[in-house]
Design a protein around this motif. Structure first.
Motif, PDB file in Angstrom:
ATOM      1  N   LEU A  16      16.994   6.765   9.119  1.00  0.00           N
ATOM      2  CA  LEU A  16      15.957   7.149   8.163  1.00  0.00           C
ATOM      3  C   LEU A  16      15.325   8.489   8.544  1.00  0.00           C
ATOM      4  N   GLY A  17      15.150   8.700   9.856  1.00  0.00           N
ATOM      5  CA  GLY A  17      14.598   9.976  10.324  1.00  0.00           C
ATOM      6  C   GLY A  17      15.472  11.140   9.890  1.00  0.00           C
ATOM      7  N   ALA A  48      11.591  11.967  24.070  1.00  0.00           N
ATOM      8  CA  ALA A  48      10.739  11.155  24.951  1.00  0.00           C
ATOM      9  C   ALA A  48      10.638   9.750  24.381  1.00  0.00           C
ATOM     10  N   GLY A  71      11.490   3.096  16.917  1.00  0.00           N
ATOM     11  CA  GLY A  71      11.426   1.717  17.381  1.00  0.00           C
ATOM     12  C   GLY A  71      12.752   1.025  17.172  1.00  0.00           C
ATOM     13  N   SER A  73      15.093  -1.268  15.259  1.00  0.00           N
ATOM     14  CA  SER A  73      15.089  -1.459  13.807  1.00  0.00           C
ATOM     15  C   SER A  73      15.840  -2.721  13.369  1.00  0.00           C
ATOM     16  N   ALA A 107       6.227   2.701   9.363  1.00  0.00           N
ATOM     17  CA  ALA A 107       7.424   2.044   8.816  1.00  0.00           C
ATOM     18  C   ALA A 107       7.383   0.573   9.172  1.00  0.00           C
ATOM     19  N   SER A 108       6.710  -0.204   8.312  1.00  0.00           N
ATOM     20  CA  SER A 108       6.788  -1.653   8.425  1.00  0.00           C
ATOM     21  C   SER A 108       8.089  -2.082   7.746  1.00  0.00           C
ATOM     22  N   SER A 109       8.232  -3.366   7.526  1.00  0.00           N
ATOM     23  CA  SER A 109       9.517  -3.835   6.999  1.00  0.00           C
ATOM     24  C   SER A 109       9.320  -5.079   6.151  1.00  0.00           C
ATOM     25  N   TYR A 138      11.575  -9.000  15.567  1.00  0.00           N
ATOM     26  CA  TYR A 138      11.471  -7.673  14.933  1.00  0.00           C
ATOM     27  C   TYR A 138      10.421  -7.692  13.802  1.00  0.00           C
ATOM     28  N   ILE A 165       9.311  -1.384   4.089  1.00  0.00           N
ATOM     29  CA  ILE A 165      10.532  -0.817   3.511  1.00  0.00           C
ATOM     30  C   ILE A 165      11.531  -1.952   3.254  1.00  0.00           C
ATOM     31  N   GLY A 166      12.215  -1.848   2.116  1.00  0.00           N
ATOM     32  CA  GLY A 166      13.298  -2.791   1.822  1.00  0.00           C
ATOM     33  C   GLY A 166      14.538  -2.370   2.584  1.00  0.00           C
TER      34      GLY A 166
HETATM   35  P1  NAI Z   1      17.271   3.565  13.498  1.00  0.00           P
HETATM   36  O1  NAI Z   1      17.538   2.471  14.467  1.00  0.00           O
HETATM   37  O2  NAI Z   1      18.419   4.281  12.901  1.00  0.00           O
HETATM   38  O3  NAI Z   1      16.310   4.652  14.169  1.00  0.00           O
HETATM   39  C1  NAI Z   1      15.260   4.320  15.035  1.00  0.00           C
HETATM   40  C2  NAI Z   1      15.044   5.498  15.958  1.00  0.00           C
HETATM   41  O4  NAI Z   1      13.965   5.166  16.854  1.00  0.00           O
HETATM   42  C3  NAI Z   1      16.261   5.826  16.820  1.00  0.00           C
HETATM   43  O5  NAI Z   1      16.609   7.192  16.694  1.00  0.00           O
HETATM   44  C4  NAI Z   1      15.830   5.500  18.228  1.00  0.00           C
HETATM   45  O6  NAI Z   1      16.358   6.379  19.226  1.00  0.00           O
HETATM   46  C5  NAI Z   1      14.317   5.626  18.135  1.00  0.00           C
HETATM   47  N1  NAI Z   1      13.650   4.792  19.126  1.00  0.00           N
HETATM   48  C6  NAI Z   1      13.863   3.473  19.377  1.00  0.00           C
HETATM   49  N2  NAI Z   1      13.102   3.059  20.394  1.00  0.00           N
HETATM   50  C7  NAI Z   1      12.381   4.141  20.790  1.00  0.00           C
HETATM   51  C8  NAI Z   1      11.405   4.339  21.806  1.00  0.00           C
HETATM   52  N3  NAI Z   1      11.032   3.343  22.620  1.00  0.00           N
HETATM   53  N4  NAI Z   1      10.885   5.564  21.953  1.00  0.00           N
HETATM   54  C9  NAI Z   1      11.263   6.599  21.140  1.00  0.00           C
HETATM   55  N5  NAI Z   1      12.192   6.462  20.165  1.00  0.00           N
HETATM   56  C10 NAI Z   1      12.743   5.242  19.993  1.00  0.00           C
HETATM   57  O7  NAI Z   1      16.365   2.910  12.362  1.00  0.00           O
HETATM   58  P2  NAI Z   1      16.092   3.445  10.898  1.00  0.00           P
HETATM   59  O8  NAI Z   1      16.941   2.717   9.958  1.00  0.00           O
HETATM   60  O9  NAI Z   1      16.103   4.908  10.904  1.00  0.00           O
HETATM   61  O10 NAI Z   1      14.599   2.914  10.669  1.00  0.00           O
HETATM   62  C11 NAI Z   1      13.497   3.707  11.028  1.00  0.00           C
HETATM   63  C12 NAI Z   1      12.247   2.842  10.989  1.00  0.00           C
HETATM   64  O11 NAI Z   1      12.085   2.270   9.708  1.00  0.00           O
HETATM   65  C13 NAI Z   1      12.278   1.688  11.988  1.00  0.00           C
HETATM   66  O12 NAI Z   1      10.976   1.484  12.497  1.00  0.00           O
HETATM   67  C14 NAI Z   1      12.670   0.499  11.130  1.00  0.00           C
HETATM   68  O13 NAI Z   1      12.166  -0.714  11.664  1.00  0.00           O
HETATM   69  C15 NAI Z   1      12.009   0.851   9.805  1.00  0.00           C
HETATM   70  N6  NAI Z   1      12.695   0.265   8.674  1.00  0.00           N
HETATM   71  C16 NAI Z   1      13.899   0.770   8.251  1.00  0.00           C
HETATM   72  C17 NAI Z   1      14.531   0.230   7.176  1.00  0.00           C
HETATM   73  C18 NAI Z   1      15.791   0.811   6.642  1.00  0.00           C
HETATM   74  O14 NAI Z   1      16.280   0.301   5.629  1.00  0.00           O
HETATM   75  N7  NAI Z   1      16.360   1.857   7.234  1.00  0.00           N
HETATM   76  C19 NAI Z   1      13.986  -0.959   6.487  1.00  0.00           C
HETATM   77  C20 NAI Z   1      12.723  -1.425   7.017  1.00  0.00           C
HETATM   78  C21 NAI Z   1      12.101  -0.810   8.058  1.00  0.00           C
END
Ligand code: NAI
Ligand code: 15L
Length: 269
Positions: A16-17, A48, A71, A73, A107-109, A138, A165-166
């Motif tokens: 998502l980032g 970091a 975090g 995910s 970013a809740s879920s 989670y 987020i869905g």
């Molecule tokens: P992702 O797993 O692809 O990215 C999460 C990023 O957080 C990773 O780049 C990881 O290196 C970083 N990260 C994890 N632990 C860390 C820590 N302790 N310190 C610093 N960085 C850390 O997940 P995604 O899909 O990009 O989701 C982003 C956020 O949105 C998450 O919080 C997820 O729970 C939330 N979310 C995403 C959904 C989706 O459909 N993509 C749905 C609901 C929530």
């Protein structure tokens, strides 16, 4: 509140980032990037961990707002969730409080309410104040994040929009996602609305596109000024042909959280 310009994006290296790094600059934001992993092609990104309180203080210093995506995910062990999502989110809010950052988008879920039965037939859409029913550690960590945001609003006046987020991916890939999909473009629209709406205090919203088969109520998101423009319906024929329609007897299709309520996908590390 003047419109935020400099925004800290945590989790910038994730799925998502990466999508938001592509889309948010068009809204005029200057992004400061933070992730435990290096962000490809971004030498200025802060590499970091959320456990590093000094790095967090420095990263939030001078930004107008934060989008907190970093975090775990998916489901994981309680210890890992505790460290990254619970302690990590607390560390970020403490840094924001100390440095006077007024607005966060968290970013809740949907997994904060994942065990809620999905609407069927003429059932009403799921309201944002439906009781929490996390489906995993989670999802539980997302409940914590929402409550932390409420506390920091009530106690310290820090504002948050918690976005449940869905499924935010380039395209929906399951029949469940026909109901819960948030297109990347709509996600950027929603984050922009969450960053710029006046007087949000702590507001919880669902994050979905304007899906024909939507399960939850987008009223609180629309109240921020969010106008979703996408609808997963254009993928429906193909996905239903491949996977069949939602099956009332399939436990994976019974609740909002889908497979997280039966056999949750797990964080790989
Ligand atoms: P992702 O797993 O692809 O990215 C999460 C990023 O957080 C990773 O780049 C990881 O290196 C970083 N990260 C994890 N632990 C860390 C820590 N302790 N310190 C610093 N960085 C850390 O997940 P995604 O899909 O990009 O989701 C982003 C956020 O949105 C998450 O919080 C997820 O729970 C939330 N979310 C995403 C959904 C989706 O459909 N993509 C749905 C609901 C929530
Ligand atoms: C989430 O919270 C996850 O972070 C994401 O990877 C998807 O699994 C999404 O929920 C979903 O419910 O589809």
């Amino acid at each position: 509140m003047p419109a935020p310009r400099t925004v800290l994006l945590t989790g910038a290296a994730g799925g998502l980032g990466t999508l938001m790094r592509g889309l948010l600059p068009a809204y005029g934001y200057e992004l400061r990037l933070f992730d435990a992993n290096p962000v490809e092609g971004e030498p200025d990104a802060v590499t970091a961990d959320l456990a590093d309180t000094e790095a967090l203080r420095e990263a939030v210093r001078g930004v107008d707002a934060i989008i907190h995506l970093a975090g775990i995910s998916l489901e994981s062990t309680f210890d890992k969730i505790l460290r990254a999502n619970i302690q990590g989110t607390y560390n970020l809010y403490e840094a924001a409080r100390a440095e006077g950052v007024r607005r966060t988008v968290f970013a809740s879920s949907n997994h904060a309410v994942g065990f809620t039965p999905r609407p069927r037939g003429d059932d009403p859409l799921i309201p944002v104040d439906t009781p929490r029913r996390p489906d995993t550690y989670y999802g539980l960590s997302k409940c914590f994040g929402e409550d932390l945001a409420q506390l920091y609003w009530d106690l310290h006046g820090l504002e948050t929009v918690s976005v449940r987020i869905g499924s935010c991916f380039a395209e929906p890939s399951t029949v469940r996602m026909l109901s819960v999909w948030l297109s990347p473009e709509d996600c950027a629209r929603l984050f922009h609305a969450a960053l710029t709406a006046e007087g949000v205090g702590h507001t919880v919203v669902y994050g979905s596109s304007a899906n024909t088969r939507l399960w939850w109520d987008l009223t609180s998101a629309r109240a921020l000024g969010y106008e979703p423009l996408d609808d997963s319906e254009r993928y429906a024929e193909k996905l239903i042909a491949e996977q069949g329609p939602l099956d009332p007897d399939n436990p994976d299709h019974a609740c909002l959280g889908g497979q997280f309520t039966t056999n949750p996908p797990r964080w790989p590390h």
